[in-house]
Design an enzyme around this catalytic site. Structure first.
Site, PDB file in Angstrom:
ATOM      1  N   HIS A 138      70.593 -60.386   0.602  1.00 15.26           N
ATOM      2  CA  HIS A 138      69.662 -61.181  -0.212  1.00 15.26           C
ATOM      3  C   HIS A 138      70.282 -61.534  -1.569  1.00 15.26           C
ATOM      4  O   HIS A 138      70.326 -62.709  -1.951  1.00 15.26           O
ATOM      5  CB  HIS A 138      68.354 -60.398  -0.403  1.00 15.26           C
ATOM      6  CG  HIS A 138      67.334 -61.117  -1.232  1.00 15.26           C
ATOM      7  ND1 HIS A 138      66.285 -61.821  -0.676  1.00 15.26           N
ATOM      8  CD2 HIS A 138      67.207 -61.267  -2.580  1.00 15.26           C
ATOM      9  CE1 HIS A 138      65.567 -62.358  -1.653  1.00 15.26           C
ATOM     10  NE2 HIS A 138      66.110 -62.028  -2.824  1.00 15.26           N
ATOM     11  N   GLU A 139      70.756 -60.520  -2.281  1.00 12.78           N
ATOM     12  CA  GLU A 139      71.299 -60.781  -3.626  1.00 12.78           C
ATOM     13  C   GLU A 139      72.593 -61.589  -3.546  1.00 12.78           C
ATOM     14  O   GLU A 139      72.823 -62.473  -4.372  1.00 12.78           O
ATOM     15  CB  GLU A 139      71.510 -59.478  -4.402  1.00 12.78           C
ATOM     16  CG  GLU A 139      70.232 -58.667  -4.658  1.00 12.78           C
ATOM     17  CD  GLU A 139      69.106 -59.436  -5.357  1.00 12.78           C
ATOM     18  OE1 GLU A 139      69.367 -60.466  -6.015  1.00 12.78           O
ATOM     19  OE2 GLU A 139      67.946 -58.999  -5.227  1.00 12.78           O
ATOM     20  N   HIS A 178      71.869 -65.238  -3.148  1.00 10.19           N
ATOM     21  CA  HIS A 178      71.611 -65.958  -4.409  1.00 10.19           C
ATOM     22  C   HIS A 178      72.914 -66.448  -5.032  1.00 10.19           C
ATOM     23  O   HIS A 178      72.963 -67.548  -5.583  1.00 10.19           O
ATOM     24  CB  HIS A 178      70.903 -65.036  -5.412  1.00 10.19           C
ATOM     25  CG  HIS A 178      69.444 -64.831  -5.129  1.00 10.19           C
ATOM     26  ND1 HIS A 178      68.599 -65.848  -4.786  1.00 10.19           N
ATOM     27  CD2 HIS A 178      68.675 -63.703  -5.160  1.00 10.19           C
ATOM     28  CE1 HIS A 178      67.362 -65.374  -4.618  1.00 10.19           C
ATOM     29  NE2 HIS A 178      67.382 -64.061  -4.822  1.00 10.19           N
ATOM     30  N   HIS A 210      64.756 -68.317  -3.145  1.00  9.89           N
ATOM     31  CA  HIS A 210      63.796 -67.605  -2.306  1.00  9.89           C
ATOM     32  C   HIS A 210      63.220 -68.542  -1.255  1.00  9.89           C
ATOM     33  O   HIS A 210      63.045 -69.724  -1.489  1.00  9.89           O
ATOM     34  CB  HIS A 210      62.687 -66.973  -3.158  1.00  9.89           C
ATOM     35  CG  HIS A 210      63.181 -65.774  -3.903  1.00  9.89           C
ATOM     36  ND1 HIS A 210      62.744 -65.425  -5.149  1.00  9.89           N
ATOM     37  CD2 HIS A 210      64.103 -64.844  -3.549  1.00  9.89           C
ATOM     38  CE1 HIS A 210      63.372 -64.322  -5.534  1.00  9.89           C
ATOM     39  NE2 HIS A 210      64.217 -63.966  -4.590  1.00  9.89           N
ATOM     40  N   CYS A 211      62.965 -67.967  -0.091  1.00 12.64           N
ATOM     41  CA  CYS A 211      62.628 -68.734   1.088  1.00 12.64           C
ATOM     42  C   CYS A 211      61.339 -68.154   1.672  1.00 12.64           C
ATOM     43  O   CYS A 211      61.105 -66.947   1.570  1.00 12.64           O
ATOM     44  CB  CYS A 211      63.799 -68.578   2.056  1.00 12.64           C
ATOM     45  SG  CYS A 211      63.541 -69.327   3.660  1.00 12.64           S
ATOM     46  N   CYS A 271      63.104 -64.710   7.021  1.00 12.99           N
ATOM     47  CA  CYS A 271      64.447 -64.887   6.472  1.00 12.99           C
ATOM     48  C   CYS A 271      64.752 -63.787   5.469  1.00 12.99           C
ATOM     49  O   CYS A 271      63.865 -63.333   4.747  1.00 12.99           O
ATOM     50  CB  CYS A 271      64.482 -66.251   5.769  1.00 12.99           C
ATOM     51  SG  CYS A 271      66.015 -66.625   4.930  1.00 12.99           S
ATOM     52  N   CYS A 291      67.514 -67.596   7.769  1.00  8.00           N
ATOM     53  CA  CYS A 291      66.855 -68.541   8.667  1.00  8.00           C
ATOM     54  C   CYS A 291      67.823 -69.725   8.845  1.00  8.00           C
ATOM     55  O   CYS A 291      68.846 -69.794   8.159  1.00  8.00           O
ATOM     56  CB  CYS A 291      65.523 -68.998   8.085  1.00  8.00           C
ATOM     57  SG  CYS A 291      65.684 -70.051   6.633  1.00  8.00           S
ATOM     58  N   CYS A 299      68.516 -71.707   5.522  1.00  4.30           N
ATOM     59  CA  CYS A 299      69.389 -71.007   4.576  1.00  4.30           C
ATOM     60  C   CYS A 299      70.821 -70.914   5.111  1.00  4.30           C
ATOM     61  O   CYS A 299      71.774 -71.050   4.347  1.00  4.30           O
ATOM     62  CB  CYS A 299      68.839 -69.620   4.255  1.00  4.30           C
ATOM     63  SG  CYS A 299      67.344 -69.676   3.253  1.00  4.30           S
TER      64      CYS A 299
HETATM   65 ZN   LIG Z   1      65.776 -62.749  -4.736  1.00  2.75          ZN
HETATM   66 ZN   LIG Z   2      65.625 -68.885   4.615  1.00  6.57          ZN
END
Ligand SMILES: [Zn+2]
Ligand SMILES: [Zn+2]
Length: 189
Positions: free
Chosen positions: A140-141, A144, A150-151, A155, A174, A177
Site C-alpha cells: 500500500h505505502e 503511493h 486511495h482506491c 484493492c 485492482c 491500479c
Molecule cells: Zn494510503
Molecule cells: Zn485499486
C-alpha cells in the site's frame, strides 16, 4: 532509474521481519521488474522524533529524514520499517505513511508493524496473519510512491482506518491500479 526497492530497518526491529517481507515483496514486485534489497544497518530513531505526551513517534518527521537519506544515497525507492507506534498529524495512529512522488526518481514510505500484531489487541499472536498484514501495508505505502492514490475497489490501495480494513483488503492491486502502476513505471530503465 534502477528498479530497486530498498528496505530499511528504522530503530529496534527484529531483522527476521524484514527477511520475510523481502521474500513477499520480491514475489509481488517481480512482475514489474523490481528487485528488493535489505539494507544491512538499521537507521536509529531520534529523540526529536518522539512525542513524550503521545508516547508515539512522529511518522512524518521520520519519513522526512528517510527522504533526505534516500536522496544522499541515490536510492530510487526506500521503505522504512519500524516497530514503534506512530502518529501522523491529526491521526491518533497510522500503519504507515508515504508521499505521492513529486517526480519519478525517488520515493520513500514508512510502515510500523506494532499495531499489526494480534498481541497489541491482547489477542493470541498469529504469525501468518501478522506477516500478511505487513505485506499488505508495505505494498500500500509503496503503491503511493508509484503515484497510486486511495482506491475504493477491492484493492490493496484502499485506505485502512483500522486493522479490520487491512484484513479485508487483498494483497494486490485492482485492475485500475495495476494499469496505473504499469504506466508509471513504463519509462523506468
Ligand atoms: Zn494510503
Ligand atoms: Zn485499486
Amino acid at each position: 532509474m534502477k528498479k530497486i526497492i530498498y528496505l530499511q530497518r528504522v530503530g529496534d526491529i527484529e531483522p527476521g521481519i524484514l527477511i520475510v517481507l523481502k521474500k513477499n515483496l520480491k514475489w509481488f514486485f517481480n512482475k514489474y521488474g523490481f528487485k528488493i534489497v535489505n539494507l544491512p544497518n538499521p537507521l536509529p530513531l531520534l529523540e526529536s522524533e518522539y512525542d513524550s505526551f503521545k508516547r508515539q513517534y512522529d511518522a512524518l518527521k521520520v519519513k522526512n529524514r528517510l527522504i533526505k537519506y534516500v536522496k544522499i544515497k541515490g536510492y530510487t525507492r526506500v521503505l522504512g520499517v519500524l516497530d514503534v507506534d506512530i502518529f501522523s498529524k491529526l491521526l491518533n495512529f497510522v500503519f504507515g505513511v508515504a508521499d505521492l512522488p513529486k517526480n519519478k526518481s525517488f520515493g520513500s514510505a514508512l510502515i510500523s508493524v506494532t499495531r499489526l500484531r494480534e498481541d497489541f489487541y491482547r489477542r493470541t499472536e498469529n504469525v501468518t496473519l501478522f506477516e500478511l498484514r505487513i505485506h499488505k501495508e508495505a505494498i500500500h505505502e509503496l503503491g503511493h510512491t508509484f503515484g497510486l492514490e486511495h482506491c475504493t475497489n477491492f484493492c490493496v490501495m484502499k485506505f485502512s482506518n483500522d486493522l479490520e480494513d487491512t484484513d479485508q483488503k487483498p494483497p494486490k492491486f485492482c485492475e485500475e491500479c495495476a494499469n496505473r502502476m504499469a504506466i508509471f513505471i513504463d519509462d523506468f530503465e
